[in-house]
Enzyme design. Structure first.
Site, PDB file in Angstrom:
ATOM      1  N   VAL A  16     -29.179   0.471  -7.855  1.00  0.00           N
ATOM      2  CA  VAL A  16     -28.266   1.062  -9.021  1.00  0.00           C
ATOM      3  C   VAL A  16     -28.918   1.921  -9.804  1.00  0.00           C
ATOM      4  O   VAL A  16     -28.538   2.852 -10.522  1.00  0.00           O
ATOM      5  CB  VAL A  16     -27.393   0.143  -9.522  1.00  0.00           C
ATOM      6  CG1 VAL A  16     -26.351  -0.681  -8.586  1.00  0.00           C
ATOM      7  CG2 VAL A  16     -28.207  -0.857 -10.638  1.00  0.00           C
TER       8      VAL A  16
ATOM      9  N   TYR B 294     -35.149  -7.324 -22.614  1.00  0.00           N
ATOM     10  CA  TYR B 294     -34.075  -7.622 -22.043  1.00  0.00           C
ATOM     11  C   TYR B 294     -32.872  -7.651 -23.293  1.00  0.00           C
ATOM     12  O   TYR B 294     -31.719  -7.216 -22.966  1.00  0.00           O
ATOM     13  CB  TYR B 294     -34.024  -9.169 -21.335  1.00  0.00           C
ATOM     14  CG  TYR B 294     -32.806  -9.659 -20.851  1.00  0.00           C
ATOM     15  CD1 TYR B 294     -32.378  -9.150 -19.853  1.00  0.00           C
ATOM     16  CD2 TYR B 294     -32.043 -10.411 -21.448  1.00  0.00           C
ATOM     17  CE1 TYR B 294     -31.186  -9.656 -19.080  1.00  0.00           C
ATOM     18  CE2 TYR B 294     -30.920 -10.912 -20.739  1.00  0.00           C
ATOM     19  CZ  TYR B 294     -30.631 -10.408 -19.715  1.00  0.00           C
ATOM     20  OH  TYR B 294     -29.323 -10.945 -19.036  1.00  0.00           O
TER      21      TYR B 294
ATOM     22  N   ALA C 273     -32.685  -5.931 -25.866  1.00  0.00           N
ATOM     23  CA  ALA C 273     -32.269  -4.640 -26.339  1.00  0.00           C
ATOM     24  C   ALA C 273     -31.465  -3.780 -25.154  1.00  0.00           C
ATOM     25  O   ALA C 273     -30.573  -3.182 -25.682  1.00  0.00           O
ATOM     26  CB  ALA C 273     -33.642  -3.833 -26.472  1.00  0.00           C
TER      27      ALA C 273
ATOM     28  N   SER D  87     -24.728  -9.640 -22.437  1.00  0.00           N
ATOM     29  CA  SER D  87     -25.452 -11.015 -22.647  1.00  0.00           C
ATOM     30  C   SER D  87     -25.451 -11.415 -24.050  1.00  0.00           C
ATOM     31  O   SER D  87     -25.350 -10.354 -25.089  1.00  0.00           O
ATOM     32  CB  SER D  87     -26.805 -11.039 -21.996  1.00  0.00           C
ATOM     33  OG  SER D  87     -27.626 -12.228 -22.473  1.00  0.00           O
TER      34      SER D  87
ATOM     35  N   LYS E  98     -29.479  -5.241 -23.158  1.00  0.00           N
ATOM     36  CA  LYS E  98     -28.221  -5.668 -23.136  1.00  0.00           C
ATOM     37  C   LYS E  98     -27.280  -5.382 -24.187  1.00  0.00           C
ATOM     38  O   LYS E  98     -26.181  -4.993 -24.478  1.00  0.00           O
ATOM     39  CB  LYS E  98     -28.225  -7.378 -22.843  1.00  0.00           C
ATOM     40  CG  LYS E  98     -28.643  -7.752 -21.508  1.00  0.00           C
ATOM     41  CD  LYS E  98     -27.625  -7.248 -20.467  1.00  0.00           C
ATOM     42  CE  LYS E  98     -27.907  -7.724 -19.261  1.00  0.00           C
ATOM     43  NZ  LYS E  98     -27.034  -7.384 -18.102  1.00  0.00           N
TER      44      LYS E  98
END
Length: 274
Positions: free
Chosen positions: A63, A179, A181, A165, A183
């Site tokens: 993606v 991670y 930042a 999350s 999400k």
């Protein structure tokens, strides 16, 4: 069958939460475009969906590749006569030995009565630790959303569900600032896009997941000590991780016509964030 007659694109559909969502939506009547980067897991979920009597188009796509995403969405719309539901689930998650060490340090810091001190996580991150989260976790969500909206807006119907999350809405996952930042960016994107496309009857929401018993998390628990596991469960009032099927049931609801929600960040997390 609340999703009968609908076509759903689910990214990261090969395993874990994505697989559970794809299968649950097939159970609810939707035809599925199952997108994943791994051929083996993609083949398995495609078989499961077709065994339910639903059509399934497998798409081995990264993606973070904008052109590949555009081709996948256009092919899916052409094959099934439209795109009605998009679940942006594909993501890179913290699973390296260094990230597991940070996670354990974080859990211990929150659950052990010791003098407060810095964890030293942010200053220890290399550039690649920060940058690796963005291509799939943020750019991929945008590429898929934009491509799907080109079909949803003219038909004046759509449901987009972004998987965020609790790391993006709280400090509950501070062991991985990059991670968290990324999400948080998904949560912000959800709200902005929801406002933009509401007039076209496209509803956009996010699920800010707490701990999910997916293969990466189960692999972590398999090597964790009893003390480390207890530190984790002490942070979750209900005392367990959520199952992929529990999260999938919420995704099916958000994909249906039976609600009035848009621009919302809904967080099933067992009480970890209240």
């Amino acid at each position: 069958m609340p999703l009968s007659g609908r076509t759903a694109v689910v990214t990261g559909a090969g395993q874990g939460l994505g697989r559970a969502i794809a299968v649950a939506m097939a159970h609810a009547g939707a035809d599925i475009v199952a997108c994943d980067i791994r051929h083996d897991t993609l083949a398995t979920v495609t078989y499961e969906i077709r065994a339910l009597g639903r059509r399934c188009l497998p798409a081995q796509v990264d993606v973070s590749d904008r052109a590949a995403v555009d081709r996948m969405i256009d092919e899916a719309a052409d094959r099934f006569g439209g795109i009605h539901i998009l679940v942006n689930n594909a993501a890179v998650v913290p699973s390296s030995p260094a990230e597991e060490a940070r996670r354990n340090r974080h859990y211990a810091h929150l659950t052990t009565p010791v003098e407060r001190q810095t964890l030293g996580i942010t200053t220890s991150l290399a550039d690649e630790d920060w940058l690796k989260w963005w291509d799939v976790n943020v750019h991929g969500v945008f590429w898929c959303t934009r491509a799907a909206l080109r079909h949803m807006q003219p038909q004046r119907y759509g449901r987009i569900i972004n998987i965020s999350s609790i790391a993006g809405i709280s400090a509950a996952s501070a062991h991985s600032p990059g991670y968290s930042a990324a999400k948080a960016a998904v949560a912000g994107l959800t709200k902005t896009v929801a406002l933009d496309v509401a007039g076209a009857n496209v509803l956009v929401n996010a699920i800010a997941c707490g701990g999910v018993a997916t293969p990466p998390f189960q692999a972590y628990l398999a090597t964790a000590t009893a003390e480390q596991k207890n530190s984790l469960y002490q942070l979750i009032p209900v005392g367990r991780l959520g199952t992929p099927e529990e999260y999938a049931s919420l995704a099916v609801y958000l994909a249906s016509e039976n609600h009035y929600l848009t621009g919302q960040i809904i967080s099933p997390n067992g009480g970890a964030v209240i």
